[in-house]
Design an enzyme around this catalytic site. Sequence first.
Site, mmCIF file in Angstrom:
data_model
loop_
_atom_site.group_PDB
_atom_site.id
_atom_site.type_symbol
_atom_site.label_atom_id
_atom_site.label_comp_id
_atom_site.label_asym_id
_atom_site.label_seq_id
_atom_site.Cartn_x
_atom_site.Cartn_y
_atom_site.Cartn_z
ATOM 1 N N LEU A 77 5.856 7.628 8.142
ATOM 2 C CA LEU A 77 5.613 8.980 7.650
ATOM 3 C C LEU A 77 4.568 9.711 8.478
ATOM 4 C CD1 LEU A 77 5.533 8.356 3.786
ATOM 5 C CD2 LEU A 77 7.382 9.406 5.111
ATOM 6 N N GLY A 78 3.593 8.973 8.990
ATOM 7 C CA GLY A 78 2.539 9.603 9.787
ATOM 8 C C GLY A 78 1.558 8.565 10.287
ATOM 9 N N GLY A 89 -2.628 8.160 11.675
ATOM 10 C CA GLY A 89 -3.952 8.708 11.917
ATOM 11 C C GLY A 89 -4.763 7.728 12.735
ATOM 12 N N LYS A 133 0.404 2.172 3.226
ATOM 13 C CA LYS A 133 -0.515 2.498 4.325
ATOM 14 C C LYS A 133 -0.993 1.205 4.966
ATOM 15 C CE LYS A 133 -4.554 5.413 5.286
ATOM 16 N NZ LYS A 133 -5.523 6.363 4.692
ATOM 17 N N ASP A 138 -13.500 15.257 3.295
ATOM 18 C CA ASP A 138 -12.444 15.629 4.244
ATOM 19 C C ASP A 138 -11.433 16.567 3.585
ATOM 20 O OD1 ASP A 138 -11.346 15.688 6.736
ATOM 21 O OD2 ASP A 138 -10.306 13.770 6.594
#
Length: 379
Positions: free
Chosen positions: A137-138, A140, A158, A254
Amino acid sequence: MVILTLYDPAGERVIKQWQFDRSQQIKIGRAPENQVVIDHPLVSRFHAELTQSGNWQLTAHGTNGTIVNGQQVQQAILASGSRIQLAPDGPLLKFEMTGGGPCQHQGNPPDQLFCVRCGQPVQVMKTIRDYQVLKPLGQGGMGTTYLAWSGKQMLVLKEMNADVANRAKAQELFEREAKILKSLSHPGIPRYYDFFYEEGRRYLAMELVHGKDLEQYIIQKGPVPLPQAIDWMLQLCQILSYIHSQPQPLIHRDVKPANLLVSNVEQHIFLLDFGAVKESGSVGSTRIGAPDYMAPEQNQGKPVVQSDLYAIGPTLIFLLTGCNPRSFLEITPSGFKFNIRDVPTIPPSVDRVIQKATAQRVIDRYVTAKDLASALKSC
């Protein structure tokens, strides 16, 4: 053969079971003419219908909703082992199929995640414990997120990156995020499911929210009308008020459009990425956060709860203009301020709220998220 098993609400004790050998349609509800009759106040007279056409499909009719594997649905493909709940907190059914060989997943459209025939994942990247990883999905600096299937529901898994620069710090932040999420319960924060170690890596399983982060939303669709932007920020104020009012107040550190997700259907706001969360008053001067949304004291490694509220100012500017808030910064004798007086999409009343939220001195800002929310409502 199809087997439907009725369990108690905890899913532990079998109450009743139905078996269907050659049926292609099974009706479920409270009325006696259904094949599966369940006398329960949350169940409609004709609550759901199962039909077979190459695969078994559920169609929901009940007024209180139908949930399949943790997701409320109108229609859903059923795989063997699927859990059907007739309304939230309603009766729980387990759907099972017996007989026949394994499905070959033929005839599925490109990019199909689940087989239209058997309802199982078409392609699994890898399996980690009980989780089937379907696609990334992504990614970082600290972790990579995947769409995963637990056998009961879709979720986000994650994984901490193996090649992260400061591994010790990454492990600390990763474990902190899991600990924080486990302790929180709010409709605007993804639910915690699991945290574990596997082959030297850390994994965090959490609720999947179907939606888009506000950064991508604005990039793709452009600025939003003022009422929409304020409504989203009011929802964010509720989330921040919740985390700031914990026994040991939490500072997110954040808050930015990329960490705010709007759900597709209800347009609800979710606050993501709790890896940078810090307990108010705890020691440490690490500088964490997005520079364009960061309060001056946070930039110096000394965040306070008002630092999260500061971020609402530049976030509002981004939502209403589609421009990086940095482009509106100007230097003043007392520091920096956002010069948005001549921006047509930002009325003076909203400008005043943004100026107070982003004041250079903490003492000049709103004290709490509720104070900021009251000011936004007056706009």
